[in-house]
Design a protein around this motif. Structure first.
Motif, PDB file in Angstrom:
ATOM      1  N   VAL A   1      -0.874  15.023 -11.999  1.00 32.88           N
ATOM      2  CA  VAL A   1      -2.023  15.050 -11.114  1.00 32.88           C
ATOM      3  C   VAL A   1      -2.299  13.595 -10.731  1.00 32.88           C
ATOM      4  O   VAL A   1      -2.396  12.725 -11.594  1.00 32.88           O
ATOM      5  N   LYS A   2      -2.364  13.351  -9.432  1.00 36.04           N
ATOM      6  CA  LYS A   2      -2.658  12.017  -8.921  1.00 36.04           C
ATOM      7  C   LYS A   2      -3.348  12.187  -7.577  1.00 36.04           C
ATOM      8  O   LYS A   2      -2.981  13.076  -6.805  1.00 36.04           O
TER       9      LYS A   2
ATOM     10  N   GLY B   1      13.208  16.411  -2.999  1.00 34.22           N
ATOM     11  CA  GLY B   1      11.827  16.134  -2.650  1.00 34.22           C
ATOM     12  C   GLY B   1      11.530  14.653  -2.553  1.00 34.22           C
ATOM     13  O   GLY B   1      12.351  13.879  -2.055  1.00 34.22           O
ATOM     14  N   TRP B   2      10.384  14.258  -3.097  1.00 36.91           N
ATOM     15  CA  TRP B   2       9.893  12.875  -3.037  1.00 36.91           C
ATOM     16  C   TRP B   2      10.208  12.195  -4.347  1.00 36.91           C
ATOM     17  O   TRP B   2       9.764  12.622  -5.404  1.00 36.91           O
ATOM     18  N   LYS B   3      10.994  11.124  -4.289  1.00 36.84           N
ATOM     19  CA  LYS B   3      11.350  10.376  -5.500  1.00 36.84           C
ATOM     20  C   LYS B   3      10.688   9.027  -5.508  1.00 36.84           C
ATOM     21  O   LYS B   3      10.460   8.427  -4.509  1.00 36.84           O
TER      22      LYS B   3
ATOM     23  N   THR C   1       0.808  -1.215   0.000  1.00 36.20           N
ATOM     24  CA  THR C   1       0.000   0.000   0.000  1.00 36.20           C
ATOM     25  C   THR C   1       0.844   1.268   0.000  1.00 36.20           C
ATOM     26  O   THR C   1       0.329   2.356   0.188  1.00 36.20           O
ATOM     27  N   ALA C   2       2.146   1.126  -0.169  1.00 35.08           N
ATOM     28  CA  ALA C   2       3.008   2.307  -0.198  1.00 35.08           C
ATOM     29  C   ALA C   2       2.643   3.183  -1.396  1.00 35.08           C
ATOM     30  O   ALA C   2       2.389   2.681  -2.489  1.00 35.08           O
ATOM     31  N   ARG C   3       2.620   4.466  -1.152  1.00 30.08           N
ATOM     32  CA  ARG C   3       2.299   5.400  -2.238  1.00 30.08           C
ATOM     33  C   ARG C   3       3.455   5.444  -3.223  1.00 30.08           C
ATOM     34  O   ARG C   3       4.602   5.594  -2.837  1.00 30.08           O
TER      35      ARG C   3
END
Length: 133
Positions: A56-57, A131-133, A9-11
């Motif tokens: 967009v998500k 940031g988020w990779k 369930t990890a994004r």
């Protein structure tokens, strides 16, 4: 009988695009009262940070750079727009909300807040922090 394992369930990060079309479409669907705020924040991000990727998500707009990953997330709720800075804990000063990990955010309720000097500084700093990779 053994239970089946739960799915992961990890994004997963959104898939980047060079096209701003998805964010433009998303911004047209936000609450009418928030549309001017979203529009101005989007303009500020695009004016301040060259070479952006967009996505967009999960009904959220993402802005990123190839070398840093996703650096800004924008989420429109009923009465405010949350601007999330994935590396915000490293900013000087950091955005006021959020206390876990590296992410910090700000709730924007007015057009004046969207155009304020702190928002401009945070957006500019986002272009230099991973940031988020």
């Amino acid at each position: 009988m053994a239970k089946a394992p739960k799915p992961n369930t990890a994004r997963k990060p959104p898939v980047p695009s060079d096209s701003h079309v998805a964010i433009a479409e998303w911004s047209r669907r936000v609450m009418p009262d928030l549309h001017p705020i979203v529009k101005r924040l989007d303009e500020l991000v695009c004016e301040t940070i060259p070479g952006l990727h967009y996505a967009v998500k999960w009904k959220r707009a993402y802005y990123g750079l190839p070398r840093l990953g996703w650096i800004i997330e924008m989420v429109a709720y009923d009465v405010s727009v949350n601007v999330v800075f994935f590396g915000g804990a490293a900013f000087n000063p950091p955005p006021p909300l959020g206390t876990t990990g590296r992410t910090r955010y700000v709730k924007v309720r007015t057009l004046d807040e969207a155009q304020g000097p702190e928002m401009r500084k945070w957006i500019a700093q986002a272009a230099h922090v991973p940031g988020w990779k």
